[in-house]
Design a protein around this motif. Structure first.
Motif, PDB file in Angstrom:
ATOM      1  N   UNK A 202     -14.671  63.243  24.002  1.00 38.51           N
ATOM      2  CA  UNK A 202     -15.808  62.710  24.758  1.00 38.51           C
ATOM      3  C   UNK A 202     -17.117  63.287  24.250  1.00 38.51           C
ATOM      4  N   UNK A 203     -17.188  64.601  24.140  1.00 39.24           N
ATOM      5  CA  UNK A 203     -18.420  65.241  23.676  1.00 39.24           C
ATOM      6  C   UNK A 203     -18.690  64.889  22.219  1.00 39.24           C
ATOM      7  N   UNK A 210     -25.535  60.341  19.146  1.00 37.34           N
ATOM      8  CA  UNK A 210     -26.881  60.917  19.219  1.00 37.34           C
ATOM      9  C   UNK A 210     -27.436  61.188  17.822  1.00 37.34           C
ATOM     10  N   UNK A 211     -26.601  61.700  16.924  1.00 42.05           N
ATOM     11  CA  UNK A 211     -27.058  61.962  15.559  1.00 42.05           C
ATOM     12  C   UNK A 211     -27.351  60.659  14.813  1.00 42.05           C
ATOM     13  N   UNK A 246     -27.040  67.468  25.308  1.00 42.34           N
ATOM     14  CA  UNK A 246     -26.869  67.965  26.677  1.00 42.34           C
ATOM     15  C   UNK A 246     -26.199  66.915  27.551  1.00 42.34           C
ATOM     16  N   UNK A 247     -26.578  65.667  27.361  1.00 40.58           N
ATOM     17  CA  UNK A 247     -25.937  64.581  28.110  1.00 40.58           C
ATOM     18  C   UNK A 247     -24.447  64.495  27.786  1.00 40.58           C
ATOM     19  N   UNK A 248     -24.101  64.642  26.515  1.00 40.54           N
ATOM     20  CA  UNK A 248     -22.699  64.612  26.110  1.00 40.54           C
ATOM     21  C   UNK A 248     -21.921  65.760  26.744  1.00 40.54           C
ATOM     22  N   UNK A 249     -22.534  66.940  26.789  1.00 36.64           N
ATOM     23  CA  UNK A 249     -21.862  68.102  27.383  1.00 36.64           C
ATOM     24  C   UNK A 249     -21.631  67.877  28.876  1.00 36.64           C
ATOM     25  N   UNK A 250     -22.610  67.309  29.556  1.00 31.82           N
ATOM     26  CA  UNK A 250     -22.467  67.060  30.997  1.00 31.82           C
ATOM     27  C   UNK A 250     -21.368  66.037  31.259  1.00 31.82           C
ATOM     28  N   UNK A 251     -21.298  64.996  30.423  1.00 32.42           N
ATOM     29  CA  UNK A 251     -20.210  64.030  30.575  1.00 32.42           C
ATOM     30  C   UNK A 251     -18.854  64.708  30.364  1.00 32.42           C
ATOM     31  N   UNK A 252     -18.780  65.596  29.388  1.00 31.68           N
ATOM     32  CA  UNK A 252     -17.543  66.327  29.176  1.00 31.68           C
ATOM     33  C   UNK A 252     -17.194  67.220  30.348  1.00 31.68           C
ATOM     34  N   UNK A 253     -18.200  67.875  30.936  1.00 27.27           N
ATOM     35  CA  UNK A 253     -17.966  68.719  32.106  1.00 27.27           C
ATOM     36  C   UNK A 253     -17.503  67.888  33.297  1.00 27.27           C
ATOM     37  N   UNK A 254     -18.077  66.699  33.456  1.00 20.47           N
ATOM     38  CA  UNK A 254     -17.643  65.816  34.547  1.00 20.47           C
ATOM     39  C   UNK A 254     -16.186  65.418  34.374  1.00 20.47           C
ATOM     40  N   UNK A 255     -15.789  65.160  33.120  1.00 22.62           N
ATOM     41  CA  UNK A 255     -14.382  64.828  32.846  1.00 22.62           C
ATOM     42  C   UNK A 255     -13.489  66.013  33.183  1.00 22.62           C
ATOM     43  N   UNK A 256     -13.900  67.205  32.790  1.00 27.03           N
ATOM     44  CA  UNK A 256     -13.087  68.396  33.039  1.00 27.03           C
ATOM     45  C   UNK A 256     -13.025  68.728  34.525  1.00 27.03           C
ATOM     46  N   UNK A 257     -14.141  68.580  35.229  1.00 26.10           N
ATOM     47  CA  UNK A 257     -14.186  68.933  36.647  1.00 26.10           C
ATOM     48  C   UNK A 257     -13.286  68.024  37.473  1.00 26.10           C
ATOM     49  N   UNK A 258     -13.163  66.769  37.066  1.00 28.78           N
ATOM     50  CA  UNK A 258     -12.367  65.824  37.842  1.00 28.78           C
ATOM     51  C   UNK A 258     -10.935  65.678  37.387  1.00 28.78           C
ATOM     52  N   UNK A 324     -29.196  61.451  34.306  1.00 25.96           N
ATOM     53  CA  UNK A 324     -30.420  60.647  34.432  1.00 25.96           C
ATOM     54  C   UNK A 324     -31.663  61.521  34.296  1.00 25.96           C
ATOM     55  N   UNK A 325     -31.618  62.735  34.824  1.00 26.37           N
ATOM     56  CA  UNK A 325     -32.766  63.629  34.730  1.00 26.37           C
ATOM     57  C   UNK A 325     -33.041  64.005  33.275  1.00 26.37           C
ATOM     58  N   UNK A 326     -31.997  64.326  32.542  1.00 23.35           N
ATOM     59  CA  UNK A 326     -32.173  64.671  31.126  1.00 23.35           C
ATOM     60  C   UNK A 326     -32.658  63.454  30.341  1.00 23.35           C
TER      61      UNK A 326
END
Length: 331
Positions: A202-203, A210-211, A246-258, A324-326
């Motif tokens: 995911x990340x 992004x690149x 940072x957005x990619x990392x947050x998406x990865x964290x959301x996947x891990x948290x759930x 969305x904030x980022x």
């Protein structure tokens, strides 16, 4: 309506009568042959446009109703713990005593909250450097068959079911951790290693996108100024893509948290405050999946589990808000 049709009939008759250019004159057309009613009716294309808009708005309304229903259902049952059963919300958030069957003074989710955040943060912390390295390799250093091979591997990792990850963790990672670090092999470290593999694609995929979105002119300008390949990557590419990473990392964290099933099979499911990385623990999701079938609807143990689900839903909304904030800041 009749007056409008008469006016339109008059316009058509005048237009046919006043034609002066021979090659566009409609020979043999009588003004009386013009079907005014047909001209005033909506065309086939207009009706298709109406149908398209109607179906689109209907789908949006249904999705909105579904989202509101899910939030309302989870919220209603999750808040019942505090409204009907009179559980103190601060006790729920900060107490480590979890035994809802013993009464409202034993509903403390702090151990599961801490474990959930620990597993999520550690998985993201380990996966991020690997993801950035793979994404840089795919976009800056290689092209062609090697990149296609890596993309195929990432797609394969995404497509593997959670239960397979959990089973591999149970049969491979748990014994390895037990042999190297001692203990039972279940704990935060084992769950982190499994989640690391699960969030890696995911990340990586989002970081690679992004690149790729960075204009090539920036790279060429950096090279024209005498910068090396790595200097261009470090000072231009990584900085330009910082918000999207940072957005990619947050998406990865959301996947891990759930994540539920894989974590449940590897973490030990002991509702205890973790004192090290190899002691059995439990996350919000692992407790939900293991205990929801053992409770009766409407009782305190069942409502307490719904409160855990509500907490997970709130965290999902927080992750979306951060994305969305980022995104707004990057614009």
């Amino acid at each position: 309506m009749a007056e409008k049709e008469q006016d339109l009939q008059q316009v058509v008759e005048d237009a046919l009568a006043e034609q002066k250019v021979p090659h566009v004159k409609f020979k043999g057309i009588d003004p009386k042959d013009i079907d005014i009613a047909r001209l005033t009716k909506p065309s086939k294309e207009t009706r298709q446009e109406w149908w398209g808009k109607g179906l689109t708005f209907l789908a949006i309304i249904l999705i909105g109703i579904l989202i509101v229903a899910i939030i309302g259902f989870v919220g209603m049952h999750g808040l019942a713990t505090f409204i009907d059963d009179k559980v103190n919300i601060f006790h729920f958030l900060f107490s480590t005593d979890w035994n809802p069957g013993a009464g409202k003074n034993h509903v403390g989710a702090a151990a599961m909250i801490v474990t959930s955040f620990a597993v999520t943060l550690l998985a993201a912390l380990i996966a991020t450097p690997f993801s950035i390295a793979v994404a840089l390799f795919m976009t800056e250093y290689e092209s062609g068959k090697r990149v296609q091979l890596l993309q195929s591997v990432m797609e394969l990792l995404v497509g593997i079911p959670s239960v397979v990850y959990g089973f591999l963790g149970l049969m491979v990672v748990v014994p390895a951790v037990r042999t190297i670090f001692g203990g039972t092999g279940f704990g935060i470290l084992t769950a982190t290693l499994i989640l690391f593999v699960m969030v890696l694609p995911t990340i990586t995929s989002l970081t690679a996108d992004a690149f790729k979105a960075i204009p090539k002119e920036l790279r060429k300008s950096s090279a024209a100024l005498g910068a090396t390949k790595w200097q261009t990557i470090y000072h231009v590419v990584l900085r330009a893509a910082r918000s999207r990473i940072m957005t990619a990392i947050i998406f990865g964290m959301a996947r891990a948290f759930g994540e539920a099933l894989a974590v449940q099979m590897a973490i030990g499911n002991a509702v205890l405050m973790p004192y090290n990385l190899v002691s059995p623990a439990a996350t919000l999701t692992s407790q939900l999946t293991s205990q929801m079938g053992n409770t009766v609807m409407g009782t305190l143990p069942n409502n307490a589990l719904w409160s855990l689900a509500l907490l997970l839903l709130i965290m999902s909304l927080v992750f979306n808000f951060l994305v969305h904030l980022i995104g707004k800041k990057s614009k």
